[in-house]
Design a protein around this motif. Structure first.
Motif, PDB file in Angstrom:
ATOM      1  N   ASP A  42     -75.087 -12.103   4.816  1.00  0.00           N
ATOM      2  CA  ASP A  42     -74.784 -11.267   5.982  1.00  0.00           C
ATOM      3  C   ASP A  42     -73.352 -10.728   5.954  1.00  0.00           C
ATOM      4  N   ALA A  43     -72.587 -11.114   4.912  1.00  0.00           N
ATOM      5  CA  ALA A  43     -71.284 -10.483   4.697  1.00  0.00           C
ATOM      6  C   ALA A  43     -71.507  -9.046   4.218  1.00  0.00           C
ATOM      7  N   TYR A  44     -72.711  -8.758   3.750  1.00  0.00           N
ATOM      8  CA  TYR A  44     -73.037  -7.420   3.241  1.00  0.00           C
ATOM      9  C   TYR A  44     -73.857  -6.648   4.259  1.00  0.00           C
ATOM     10  N   VAL A  45     -73.615  -5.358   4.308  1.00  0.00           N
ATOM     11  CA  VAL A  45     -74.468  -4.518   5.134  1.00  0.00           C
ATOM     12  C   VAL A  45     -75.848  -4.471   4.466  1.00  0.00           C
ATOM     13  N   LEU A  46     -75.822  -4.240   3.163  1.00  0.00           N
ATOM     14  CA  LEU A  46     -77.075  -4.209   2.403  1.00  0.00           C
ATOM     15  C   LEU A  46     -77.014  -5.230   1.282  1.00  0.00           C
ATOM     16  N   ASP A  47     -78.091  -6.004   1.170  1.00  0.00           N
ATOM     17  CA  ASP A  47     -78.197  -6.955   0.063  1.00  0.00           C
ATOM     18  C   ASP A  47     -79.620  -6.860  -0.487  1.00  0.00           C
ATOM     19  N   ALA A  48     -79.774  -6.104  -1.550  1.00  0.00           N
ATOM     20  CA  ALA A  48     -81.094  -5.940  -2.180  1.00  0.00           C
ATOM     21  C   ALA A  48     -81.122  -6.820  -3.426  1.00  0.00           C
ATOM     22  N   THR A  49     -82.165  -7.664  -3.510  1.00  0.00           N
ATOM     23  CA  THR A  49     -82.237  -8.579  -4.662  1.00  0.00           C
ATOM     24  C   THR A  49     -83.571  -8.444  -5.362  1.00  0.00           C
ATOM     25  N   GLY A  50     -83.501  -8.252  -6.653  1.00  0.00           N
ATOM     26  CA  GLY A  50     -84.697  -8.243  -7.500  1.00  0.00           C
ATOM     27  C   GLY A  50     -85.724  -7.192  -7.129  1.00  0.00           C
ATOM     28  N   VAL A  51     -85.253  -6.049  -6.605  1.00  0.00           N
ATOM     29  CA  VAL A  51     -86.218  -5.044  -6.135  1.00  0.00           C
ATOM     30  C   VAL A  51     -86.979  -4.430  -7.327  1.00  0.00           C
ATOM     31  N   THR A  52     -88.294  -4.512  -7.215  1.00  0.00           N
ATOM     32  CA  THR A  52     -89.189  -4.020  -8.273  1.00  0.00           C
ATOM     33  C   THR A  52     -90.255  -3.146  -7.631  1.00  0.00           C
ATOM     34  N   MET A  53     -90.546  -2.009  -8.273  1.00  0.00           N
ATOM     35  CA  MET A  53     -91.617  -1.143  -7.770  1.00  0.00           C
ATOM     36  C   MET A  53     -92.465  -0.652  -8.930  1.00  0.00           C
ATOM     37  N   ARG A  54     -93.743  -1.023  -8.899  1.00  0.00           N
ATOM     38  CA  ARG A  54     -94.674  -0.571  -9.942  1.00  0.00           C
ATOM     39  C   ARG A  54     -95.646   0.434  -9.361  1.00  0.00           C
ATOM     40  N   PHE A  55     -95.915   1.461 -10.144  1.00  0.00           N
ATOM     41  CA  PHE A  55     -96.986   2.399  -9.801  1.00  0.00           C
ATOM     42  C   PHE A  55     -98.010   2.256 -10.918  1.00  0.00           C
ATOM     43  N   GLY A  56     -99.084   1.536 -10.684  1.00  0.00           N
ATOM     44  CA  GLY A  56    -100.039   1.280 -11.763  1.00  0.00           C
ATOM     45  C   GLY A  56     -99.320   0.640 -12.938  1.00  0.00           C
ATOM     46  N   GLY A  57     -99.396   1.279 -14.103  1.00  0.00           N
ATOM     47  CA  GLY A  57     -98.780   0.719 -15.300  1.00  0.00           C
ATOM     48  C   GLY A  57     -97.290   1.027 -15.434  1.00  0.00           C
ATOM     49  N   LEU A  58     -96.775   1.882 -14.540  1.00  0.00           N
ATOM     50  CA  LEU A  58     -95.365   2.294 -14.666  1.00  0.00           C
ATOM     51  C   LEU A  58     -94.471   1.466 -13.735  1.00  0.00           C
ATOM     52  N   THR A  59     -93.441   0.829 -14.327  1.00  0.00           N
ATOM     53  CA  THR A  59     -92.478   0.123 -13.487  1.00  0.00           C
ATOM     54  C   THR A  59     -91.298   1.056 -13.258  1.00  0.00           C
ATOM     55  N   ALA A  60     -91.241   1.650 -12.063  1.00  0.00           N
ATOM     56  CA  ALA A  60     -90.208   2.660 -11.766  1.00  0.00           C
ATOM     57  C   ALA A  60     -88.871   2.005 -11.457  1.00  0.00           C
ATOM     58  N   VAL A  61     -88.911   0.797 -10.856  1.00  0.00           N
ATOM     59  CA  VAL A  61     -87.695   0.040 -10.554  1.00  0.00           C
ATOM     60  C   VAL A  61     -87.966  -1.409 -10.940  1.00  0.00           C
ATOM     61  N   ARG A  62     -87.020  -1.985 -11.711  1.00  0.00           N
ATOM     62  CA  ARG A  62     -87.287  -3.329 -12.243  1.00  0.00           C
ATOM     63  C   ARG A  62     -86.122  -4.285 -11.922  1.00  0.00           C
ATOM     64  N   GLY A  63     -86.366  -5.210 -10.998  1.00  0.00           N
ATOM     65  CA  GLY A  63     -85.414  -6.294 -10.712  1.00  0.00           C
ATOM     66  C   GLY A  63     -84.004  -5.829 -10.379  1.00  0.00           C
ATOM     67  N   VAL A  64     -83.893  -4.805  -9.526  1.00  0.00           N
ATOM     68  CA  VAL A  64     -82.558  -4.261  -9.236  1.00  0.00           C
ATOM     69  C   VAL A  64     -81.887  -5.025  -8.074  1.00  0.00           C
ATOM     70  N   ASP A  65     -80.667  -5.489  -8.339  1.00  0.00           N
ATOM     71  CA  ASP A  65     -79.821  -6.107  -7.310  1.00  0.00           C
ATOM     72  C   ASP A  65     -78.754  -5.090  -6.930  1.00  0.00           C
ATOM     73  N   LEU A  66     -78.526  -4.928  -5.638  1.00  0.00           N
ATOM     74  CA  LEU A  66     -77.426  -4.046  -5.219  1.00  0.00           C
ATOM     75  C   LEU A  66     -76.931  -4.478  -3.844  1.00  0.00           C
ATOM     76  N   ARG A  67     -75.622  -4.599  -3.736  1.00  0.00           N
ATOM     77  CA  ARG A  67     -75.028  -4.970  -2.455  1.00  0.00           C
ATOM     78  C   ARG A  67     -74.056  -3.889  -2.013  1.00  0.00           C
ATOM     79  N   VAL A  68     -74.026  -3.679  -0.707  1.00  0.00           N
ATOM     80  CA  VAL A  68     -73.046  -2.752  -0.141  1.00  0.00           C
ATOM     81  C   VAL A  68     -72.331  -3.499   0.981  1.00  0.00           C
ATOM     82  N   GLY A  69     -71.005  -3.560   0.899  1.00  0.00           N
ATOM     83  CA  GLY A  69     -70.227  -4.227   1.937  1.00  0.00           C
ATOM     84  C   GLY A  69     -69.874  -3.255   3.057  1.00  0.00           C
ATOM     85  N   GLY A  70     -69.522  -3.775   4.224  1.00  0.00           N
ATOM     86  CA  GLY A  70     -69.082  -2.920   5.330  1.00  0.00           C
ATOM     87  C   GLY A  70     -67.877  -2.112   4.864  1.00  0.00           C
ATOM     88  N   GLY A  71     -67.830  -0.843   5.212  1.00  0.00           N
ATOM     89  CA  GLY A  71     -66.682  -0.014   4.856  1.00  0.00           C
ATOM     90  C   GLY A  71     -66.676   0.470   3.412  1.00  0.00           C
TER      91      GLY A  71
END
Ligand SMILES: Nc1ncnc2c1ncn2[C@@H]1O[C@H](COP(=O)(O)OP(=O)(O)OP(=O)(O)O)[C@@H](O)[C@H]1O
Length: 259
Positions: A3-32
């Motif tokens: 909660d120190a981060y405004v955004l904390d995305a961990t291991g985000v993965t998105m598959r469309f059928g056989g295509l993995t468009a996003v694979r295990g993406v971590d990204l944090r954005v702090g306030g300011g």
């Protein structure tokens, strides 16, 4: 903790059928912070945004806003505090500039349908407050003089600004911008840069997808580069600019050089 981060995305993965468009993406954005997301066409940047904002239910991973896991529903994500703009302009073309911003205000209006139908005092008060806030945002974005014009009559650069004003109307703690300078001339790009700094200075963190490298590197505290759905590198502008893998994957291409 996250909660120190405004955004904390961990291991985000998105598959469309056989295509993995996003694979295990971590990204944090702090306030300011202003964070940039770059990568060649098809790298998965917009898909990642769609996972953050509930347009897609990610196949894997978690997205937290200020420490709380977000429900994958766009209106609930907006209500929680994340607003966005899209790659292609999505204004209500036949509504006025002011009305477009008022539409963006609806998640912050507590008055229910009944109150709206009878137009009771609570509704009228909420309406007046929304109008005041919308006018303040038009002032902030430099569109106040155009409040009563139809959105479709604004020049292109101002339409993009209006989208940002509308997104800000939901009082977000994090603003996601998907290619805000696409199609802009250098002057409009500079104005947008100033606007993003001003948004950050008012307390809203920003995550921005961009192809204009000069814009990204001047604007962002940190930049992450996605390639084929994976985060290749993340760091300050200098770190990312100087990373050979980024140069090879993106900046070295004709498209990167032209950007
Ligand atoms: N709804 C969908 N169904 C199937 N495949 C999709 C879908 N959305 C995106 N993709 C695929 O996922 C991959 C990533 O696309 P995405 O639009 O996220 O990339 P991007 O980095 O935003 O590209 P650009 O810079 O061109 O906007 C591409 O191969 C794309 O074709």
């Amino acid at each position: 903790m996250s909660d120190a981060y405004v955004l904390d995305a961990t291991g985000v993965t998105m598959r469309f059928g056989g295509l993995t468009a996003v694979r295990g993406v971590d990204l944090r954005v702090g306030g300011g912070e202003i964070v940039g997301l770059i990568g060649p066409n098809g790298a998965g940047k917009t898909t990642f945004f769609n996972c953050l904002t509930g347009l897609y239910v990610p196949t894997g991973g978690t997205v937290r806003y200020r420490g709380t896991v977000l429900p994958p529903k766009p209106h609930l994500v907006t209500k929680a505090g994340i607003a966005r703009t899209f790659q292609n302009i999505r204004l209500f073309a036949h509504m006025t500039v002011l009305e477009n911003v008022l539409v963006g205000r609806h998640t912050r209006t507590k008055e229910g349908l009944l109150s709206a139908l009878v137009r009771g005092p609570g509704f009228r008060r909420a309406e007046a407050e929304s109008r005041e806030r919308a006018l303040e945002l038009l002032e902030f974005t430099g569109l106040a003089a155009k409040a009563d014009q139809l959105a479709r009559n604004l020049p292109y650069g101002e339409q993009r600004k209006l989208e940002i004003a509308r997104a800000l109307a939901s009082d977000p703690g994090l603003l996601l911008l998907d290619e805000p300078t696409a199609g802009m001339n250098p002057r409009e790009t500079r104005v947008t840069e100033e606007l993003v700094f001003a948004i950050r200075d008012r307390g809203t963190a920003v995550l921005v997808i961009e192809h204009d490298m000069r814009f990204v590197f001047e604007l962002c505290d940190r930049v992450a580069c996605l390639v084929r759905g994976e985060k290749l590198v993340e760091g300050t502008a200098d770190v990312v600019r100087g990373d050979e893998r980024v140069v090879a994957a993106y900046l070295g291409t004709t498209e990167g050089a032209a950007a």
